[in-house]
Design a protein around this motif. Structure first.
Motif, PDB file in Angstrom:
ATOM      1  N   ARG A  10       0.824  -1.211   0.000  1.00 43.27           N
ATOM      2  CA  ARG A  10       0.000   0.000   0.000  1.00 43.27           C
ATOM      3  C   ARG A  10       0.867   1.273   0.000  1.00 43.27           C
ATOM      4  O   ARG A  10       0.569   2.239  -0.676  1.00 43.27           O
ATOM      5  CB  ARG A  10      -0.883  -0.063   1.250  1.00 43.27           C
ATOM      6  CG  ARG A  10      -1.650   1.132   1.492  1.00 43.27           C
ATOM      7  CD  ARG A  10      -3.063   0.923   1.963  1.00 43.27           C
ATOM      8  NE  ARG A  10      -3.710   2.209   1.792  1.00 43.27           N
ATOM      9  CZ  ARG A  10      -3.910   3.047   2.786  1.00 43.27           C
ATOM     10  NH1 ARG A  10      -3.605   2.701   4.010  1.00 43.27           N
ATOM     11  NH2 ARG A  10      -4.445   4.216   2.533  1.00 43.27           N
ATOM     12  N   TYR A  11       1.968   1.216   0.770  1.00 43.33           N
ATOM     13  CA  TYR A  11       2.813   2.430   0.873  1.00 43.33           C
ATOM     14  C   TYR A  11       3.464   2.754  -0.460  1.00 43.33           C
ATOM     15  O   TYR A  11       3.643   3.907  -0.821  1.00 43.33           O
ATOM     16  CB  TYR A  11       3.859   2.258   1.969  1.00 43.33           C
ATOM     17  CG  TYR A  11       3.203   1.817   3.259  1.00 43.33           C
ATOM     18  CD1 TYR A  11       2.249   2.632   3.874  1.00 43.33           C
ATOM     19  CD2 TYR A  11       3.467   0.566   3.813  1.00 43.33           C
ATOM     20  CE1 TYR A  11       1.586   2.209   5.008  1.00 43.33           C
ATOM     21  CE2 TYR A  11       2.818   0.145   4.953  1.00 43.33           C
ATOM     22  CZ  TYR A  11       1.881   0.961   5.543  1.00 43.33           C
ATOM     23  OH  TYR A  11       1.214   0.559   6.654  1.00 43.33           O
ATOM     24  N   TYR A  12       3.820   1.682  -1.191  1.00 39.38           N
ATOM     25  CA  TYR A  12       4.454   1.903  -2.494  1.00 39.38           C
ATOM     26  C   TYR A  12       3.419   2.397  -3.505  1.00 39.38           C
ATOM     27  O   TYR A  12       3.720   3.209  -4.365  1.00 39.38           O
ATOM     28  CB  TYR A  12       5.168   0.615  -2.943  1.00 39.38           C
ATOM     29  CG  TYR A  12       6.309   0.323  -1.989  1.00 39.38           C
ATOM     30  CD1 TYR A  12       7.555   0.925  -2.171  1.00 39.38           C
ATOM     31  CD2 TYR A  12       6.107  -0.477  -0.871  1.00 39.38           C
ATOM     32  CE1 TYR A  12       8.578   0.717  -1.256  1.00 39.38           C
ATOM     33  CE2 TYR A  12       7.120  -0.690   0.048  1.00 39.38           C
ATOM     34  CZ  TYR A  12       8.356  -0.073  -0.147  1.00 39.38           C
ATOM     35  OH  TYR A  12       9.361  -0.264   0.757  1.00 39.38           O
ATOM     36  N   ARG A  16       3.399   5.891  -5.502  1.00 40.09           N
ATOM     37  CA  ARG A  16       3.188   5.958  -6.959  1.00 40.09           C
ATOM     38  C   ARG A  16       2.056   6.952  -7.287  1.00 40.09           C
ATOM     39  O   ARG A  16       2.172   7.753  -8.202  1.00 40.09           O
ATOM     40  CB  ARG A  16       2.843   4.565  -7.489  1.00 40.09           C
ATOM     41  CG  ARG A  16       2.723   4.626  -8.981  1.00 40.09           C
ATOM     42  CD  ARG A  16       2.175   3.414  -9.629  1.00 40.09           C
ATOM     43  NE  ARG A  16       1.385   3.894 -10.758  1.00 40.09           N
ATOM     44  CZ  ARG A  16       1.720   3.723 -12.014  1.00 40.09           C
ATOM     45  NH1 ARG A  16       2.809   3.092 -12.332  1.00 40.09           N
ATOM     46  NH2 ARG A  16       0.946   4.189 -12.975  1.00 40.09           N
ATOM     47  N   HIS A  17       0.971   6.910  -6.477  1.00 40.42           N
ATOM     48  CA  HIS A  17      -0.127   7.840  -6.730  1.00 40.42           C
ATOM     49  C   HIS A  17       0.330   9.287  -6.538  1.00 40.42           C
ATOM     50  O   HIS A  17      -0.085  10.188  -7.256  1.00 40.42           O
ATOM     51  CB  HIS A  17      -1.311   7.556  -5.786  1.00 40.42           C
ATOM     52  CG  HIS A  17      -2.085   6.362  -6.209  1.00 40.42           C
ATOM     53  ND1 HIS A  17      -2.753   5.559  -5.325  1.00 40.42           N
ATOM     54  CD2 HIS A  17      -2.306   5.834  -7.426  1.00 40.42           C
ATOM     55  CE1 HIS A  17      -3.332   4.580  -5.990  1.00 40.42           C
ATOM     56  NE2 HIS A  17      -3.080   4.727  -7.267  1.00 40.42           N
ATOM     57  N   TYR A  18       1.190   9.469  -5.556  1.00 38.95           N
ATOM     58  CA  TYR A  18       1.718  10.803  -5.270  1.00 38.95           C
ATOM     59  C   TYR A  18       2.498  11.307  -6.488  1.00 38.95           C
ATOM     60  O   TYR A  18       2.340  12.438  -6.938  1.00 38.95           O
ATOM     61  CB  TYR A  18       2.608  10.687  -4.030  1.00 38.95           C
ATOM     62  CG  TYR A  18       3.101  11.977  -3.446  1.00 38.95           C
ATOM     63  CD1 TYR A  18       2.222  12.992  -3.098  1.00 38.95           C
ATOM     64  CD2 TYR A  18       4.465  12.180  -3.215  1.00 38.95           C
ATOM     65  CE1 TYR A  18       2.682  14.174  -2.542  1.00 38.95           C
ATOM     66  CE2 TYR A  18       4.939  13.358  -2.662  1.00 38.95           C
ATOM     67  CZ  TYR A  18       4.044  14.347  -2.337  1.00 38.95           C
ATOM     68  OH  TYR A  18       4.487  15.520  -1.785  1.00 38.95           O
ATOM     69  N   GLN A  19       3.326  10.388  -7.040  1.00 40.27           N
ATOM     70  CA  GLN A  19       4.121  10.771  -8.217  1.00 40.27           C
ATOM     71  C   GLN A  19       3.215  10.982  -9.425  1.00 40.27           C
ATOM     72  O   GLN A  19       3.443  11.889 -10.240  1.00 40.27           O
ATOM     73  CB  GLN A  19       5.180   9.697  -8.503  1.00 40.27           C
ATOM     74  CG  GLN A  19       6.282   9.718  -7.453  1.00 40.27           C
ATOM     75  CD  GLN A  19       7.122   8.451  -7.430  1.00 40.27           C
ATOM     76  OE1 GLN A  19       6.739   7.421  -7.991  1.00 40.27           O
ATOM     77  NE2 GLN A  19       8.261   8.528  -6.761  1.00 40.27           N
ATOM     78  N   GLU A  20       2.176  10.152  -9.527  1.00 41.30           N
ATOM     79  CA  GLU A  20       1.203  10.330 -10.612  1.00 41.30           C
ATOM     80  C   GLU A  20       0.598  11.733 -10.527  1.00 41.30           C
ATOM     81  O   GLU A  20       0.429  12.416 -11.532  1.00 41.30           O
ATOM     82  CB  GLU A  20       0.070   9.324 -10.437  1.00 41.30           C
ATOM     83  CG  GLU A  20      -0.058   8.344 -11.562  1.00 41.30           C
ATOM     84  CD  GLU A  20      -1.149   7.322 -11.280  1.00 41.30           C
ATOM     85  OE1 GLU A  20      -2.330   7.688 -11.298  1.00 41.30           O
ATOM     86  OE2 GLU A  20      -0.802   6.161 -11.036  1.00 41.30           O
TER      87      GLU A  20
END
Ligand SMILES: C[S@@+](CC[C@H](N)C(=O)[O-])C[C@H]1O[C@@H](n2cnc3c(N)ncnc32)[C@H](O)[C@@H]1O
Length: 478
Positions: A10-12, A16-20
């Motif tokens: 989940r943390y990864y 990834r969503h943050y970078q998206e």
């Protein structure tokens, strides 16, 4: 080896969503998507946006990997959703709205904010800019759902309806409503700051004859009416004081059978987490109160004579339509008695039995200042009449008048018609106290006066009937 039961994936995913998110906002800022409605090569996009060709290729490939853009050979093109909402060529371009919302609700200063107590100077949200920028957003579902409901409730377009939109922002719901019901009227009540924007938008649509924009405060201003329909969209966090008093005010402003449309997402009950907790966290940290829970709203609305007519949920949009129906409204008499006892207890134990208007000279017991008020209201009144008005004995009135006279607040003059009695007047100092007391009440009782101003005549008659009855019982209590 560790035995692992849970997965950290989940943390990864979050990372990834943050970078998206970072990728998406950078692409919006570069306005990439406006060039990708038709297939383009990386170098063409790089040139159009003033970027480096090699780096642009990496960025476009990343946008493809996230599904924002498709790749066909050497050509890139917007995905269908991207074309609808992120290209400036679209009528519902949301790029600027998303950038503004991201900045407005950013949690980048979260650590600093949780360390310090709330600033207490209110939220720094720019609701004027938000009103402007939410216009395209409104047309991505909210307007359509609203007009669909309105159309079903009022099938005749020539109806003459009057709607009220509390904290109506850009006023788009009202503008679309008037387009469909040209014989109708709308009133939007907004804060003085935002109402300037609302007025501007209403004028751009040439609707100032049909839409009245009032700058004020829905907590303290009278709502007038009666209205057929009231919209309360995204405003329940801003209701100050008792929610039931506010809902009563809305009920009084509605016609019987009229509708209240509450738009927003709420926690189920007061122990559950509010919906959209993180979206509004930055605001809560700056002093916006948490919204009431759905259960609290439901209970209060029932008490005010509203029935739930429909629950509406379409994609991100959530609303509840209530209808005013006072026929079955009733309160057990025990509740009225409990409230009355609470009121008398509060008055008896009130800390404000001594009123201080700024100096020792201007400090009064409640009974004293009220006598000054009555003498100010009825110059030349006799002490016997004062005793009758207050239901107290003449010696008690005499004692208070003596004190007021010694303090230079009142003067007694012989009554030319009856030598045994005298007429009472305020001195200049008495007038000062009278006006200080009036100012005090104007400020502190405004909410109560506004509430009464918004209350229908039949309800006022019922309240007065009860109070008169209670006073007469006290008078005859041995
Ligand atoms: C979250 S926005 C919702 C705007 C609009 N109703 C919508 O749904 O898009 C809340 C609005 O309520 C207005 N507002 C807040 N407190 C108010 C008050 N006491 N009186 C009038 N308007 C108020 C704000 O200016 C803001 O425009």
């Amino acid at each position: 080896m560790y035995a692992i039961e849970d997965s950290p994936s989940r943390y990864y995913q979050i990372m990834r969503h943050y970078q998206e998110g970072q990728l998406l906002f950078a692409a919006i800022r570069l306005d990439l998507f406006s060039f990708l409605d038709t297939p383009q090569r990386a170098e063409e996009i790089a040139e159009a946006t003033g970027c480096d060709k090699i780096q642009m290729d990496f960025m476009l490939l990343s946008l493809v990997s996230c599904g924002f853009v498709h790749k066909q050979g050497d050509f890139y093109i917007n995905a269908s959703e991207t074309k609808s909402f992120l290209s400036r060529n679209s009528k519902v371009f949301l790029g600027d709205t998303l950038l503004f919302r991201e900045k407005m609700t950013s949690l980048s200063l979260l650590e600093e904010k949780v360390k310090a107590p709330p600033a207490g100077n209110g939220p720094s949200y720019d609701f004027s800019e938000l009103a402007r920028l939410t216009i395209p957003e409104m047309y991505t579902g909210r307007v359509q759902v609203f007009m669909d409901k309105i159309g079903k409730l009022y099938p005749n377009n020539s109806d003459t309806l009057h709607i009220l939109d509390l904290g109506g922002g850009a006023g788009i719901l009202d503008i679309e409503f008037i387009k469909q019901f040209p014989n109708s009227k709308a009133t939007i009540l907004e804060t003085p700051e935002v109402s300037k924007v609302t007025r501007e938008i209403v004028q751009q649509h040439h609707m100032q004859q049909k839409i009245d924009v009032i700058s004020g405060d829905f907590n303290s201003d009278p709502l007038d009416g009666p209205y057929d329909f009231i919209i309360a969209s995204g405003i329940l966090n801003f209701v100050e004081g008792d929610l039931s008093v506010f809902m009563e005010k809305l009920s009084d402003a509605l016609k019987d059978g009229g509708y209240l449309f509450i738009i927003g997402q709420f926690a189920e009950d007061k122990n559950s987490v509010p919906a959209n907790m993180i979206s509004w966290l930055s605001g809560f940290l700056e002093g916006i109160p948490l919204p009431p829970s759905a259960k609290e709203i439901e209970t209060v609305l029932q008490k005010s004579g509203f029935n739930l007519a429909e629950r509406i949920k379409v994609s991100l949009f959530e609303g509840h339509l209530y209808q005013k129906d006072r026929r079955n409204l009733s309160v057990p008499s025990s509740e009225v008695i409990d409230s009355f006892i609470m009121l008398t207890e509060r008055i008896a134990n009130s800390k404000t039995n001594v009123l201080d208007f700024g100096s020792e000279e201007m400090t009064f017991y409640r009974g004293e200042i009220h006598m000054i008020k009555t003498i100010g209201d009825y110059p030349g009144i006799h002490s016997a009449e004062l005793a009758r008005k207050y239901g107290i004995t003449r010696p008690v009135v005499h004692k208070t008048l003596q004190k007021l006279s010694e303090r230079g607040l009142i003067v007694k003059q012989d009554d030319p018609e009856d030598k045994k009695r005298y007429l009472l007047y305020l001195t200049e100092k008495g007038q000062t106290a009278y006006h200080a007391h009036k100012k005090y009440h104007d400020e502190y009782d405004k909410a109560l006066f506004d509430f009464l101003g918004d209350t229908s005549g039949d309800k006022l008659a019922a309240m007065k009937g009860f109070l008169d009855h209670a006073i007469s019982l006290i008078e005859h209590h041995s």
